[in-house]
Write a protein that holds these residues in place. Structure first.
Motif, mmCIF file in Angstrom:
data_model
loop_
_atom_site.group_PDB
_atom_site.id
_atom_site.type_symbol
_atom_site.label_atom_id
_atom_site.label_comp_id
_atom_site.label_asym_id
_atom_site.label_seq_id
_atom_site.Cartn_x
_atom_site.Cartn_y
_atom_site.Cartn_z
ATOM 1 N N THR A 142 0.780 -1.290 0.114
ATOM 2 C CA THR A 142 0.024 0.080 -0.034
ATOM 3 C C THR A 142 0.874 1.012 -0.076
ATOM 4 O O THR A 142 1.844 1.328 0.745
ATOM 5 N N VAL A 143 0.457 2.188 -0.817
ATOM 6 C CA VAL A 143 1.340 3.558 -0.781
ATOM 7 C C VAL A 143 0.716 4.283 0.315
ATOM 8 O O VAL A 143 -0.244 4.687 0.551
ATOM 9 N N PRO A 144 1.801 4.895 1.088
ATOM 10 C CA PRO A 144 1.115 5.546 2.169
ATOM 11 C C PRO A 144 0.896 7.136 1.762
ATOM 12 O O PRO A 144 1.252 7.280 0.435
ATOM 13 N N GLU A 145 0.325 7.791 2.733
ATOM 14 C CA GLU A 145 -0.028 9.079 2.145
ATOM 15 C C GLU A 145 1.371 10.229 1.888
ATOM 16 O O GLU A 145 2.498 9.828 2.551
ATOM 17 N N PHE A 146 1.079 10.883 0.907
ATOM 18 C CA PHE A 146 2.396 11.729 0.538
ATOM 19 C C PHE A 146 1.769 13.042 -0.148
ATOM 20 O O PHE A 146 0.642 13.083 -0.630
ATOM 21 N N ASN A 147 2.467 14.139 0.083
ATOM 22 C CA ASN A 147 1.986 15.403 -0.163
ATOM 23 C C ASN A 147 3.385 16.135 -0.951
ATOM 24 O O ASN A 147 4.509 16.316 -0.440
ATOM 25 N N LEU A 148 3.419 16.273 -2.558
ATOM 26 C CA LEU A 148 4.494 16.952 -3.030
ATOM 27 C C LEU A 148 3.960 18.138 -3.925
ATOM 28 O O LEU A 148 2.642 18.537 -3.471
ATOM 29 N N THR A 149 4.822 18.646 -4.938
ATOM 30 C CA THR A 149 4.407 19.830 -5.799
ATOM 31 C C THR A 149 4.420 19.090 -7.254
ATOM 32 O O THR A 149 5.471 18.752 -7.541
ATOM 33 N N ASP A 150 3.619 19.782 -8.184
ATOM 34 C CA ASP A 150 3.581 19.335 -9.347
ATOM 35 C C ASP A 150 4.158 20.428 -10.309
ATOM 36 O O ASP A 150 4.528 21.492 -9.675
#
Length: 180
Positions: free
Chosen positions: A15-23
Motif C-alpha cells: 500500500t502506498v502511504p500518504e504523500f504531499n508533493l508539488t507538481d
C-alpha cells in the motif's frame, strides 16, 4: 462454446502511504488527489540521458492510449533529483512529452519526502543525488512502471525495457477499472 475464465486480477503487493508533493504547475499534489483513481507511477530526472527519455516516451504512449478513459487514469512521474528538478524545470520537461497536466503530473519536493514515497511507499530503489559531474552514475532509479489501484494498493511492476509493457499495463488497468 468454450468459456474461458477472465484473467486473474493483479495481486496486491503493498500500500502506498500518504504523500504531499508539488507538481509541474507548482500546485500541491499528493495521495489525496489520487485516492479513488487508478494510477501509474514512474521515476525520472530531467538531466538523465539514458533510460529517462525512453521511460517518458513510453509514459507518453500510455497517455495517448488512456486519455479517452472517462475514469481519469492518472500518470505520475516522480523526480528523483528534486534539488535540480524544480516545478519550472519539470514543466519544460513535461512539454517535451506533450504531457496533459490534467492527467500527467510530474512531482518534486523535499528529497526526504521523495525518498520516503519512492523507496518506502512505491518499493523502488533510488540512488543518492550529488552535485558530482557523474550525476548519471550516482542517480539511479527503478526503471519500471508501478500500477496502483483506487485504494492506493500496488498491483504491479512493469519493466520499461519489455516490448509489451504498455500493452500489459493497459490490460491490467482495464481490470482494475472494472474491479468493484
Amino acid at each position: 462454446a468454450v468459456f474461458t475464465d477472465p484473467p486473474e486480477p493483479p495481486p496486491v503487493l503493498g500500500t502506498v502511504p500518504e504523500f504531499n508533493l508539488t507538481d509541474q504547475s507548482n500546485q500541491p499534489y499528493g495521495s489525496d488527489d489520487l485516492l479513488g483513481k487508478v494510477w501509474v507511477a514512474n521515476f525520472i530526472f530531467t538531466r538523465c540521458e539514458t533510460v529517462c527519455p525512453l521511460f517518458s516516451a513510453e509514459m507518453a504512449k500510455l497517455q495517448k492510449r488512456t486519455d479517452n478513459a472517462s475514469v481519469g487514469i492518472q500518470l505520475v512521474s516522480f523526480s528523483v533529483d528534486p534539488e535540480h528538478d524544480t516545478p519550472a524545470v519539470l514543466k519544460e520537461y513535461a512539454r517535451r512529452y506533450s504531457a496533459n497536466p490534467w492527467y500527467w503530473h510530474f512531482l518534486t519536493g523535499p528529497i526526504r519526502d521523495i525518498r520516503e514515497t519512492v523507496t518506502d511507499g512505491l518499493k523502488t530503489a533510488m540512488g543518492e543525488s550529488s552535485s558530482a559531474a557523474t550525476i548519471q552514475e550516482t542517480l539511479f532509479h527503478g526503471s519500471h512502471f508501478v500500477l496502483i489501484d483506487r485504494q492506493m494498493q500496488i498491483r504491479g511492476f512493469y519493466r520499461v525495457e519489455e516490448t509489451d509493457t504498455v500493452h500489459r499495463l493497459i490490460a491490467d488497468i482495464k481490470q482494475l477499472i472494472n474491479e468493484r
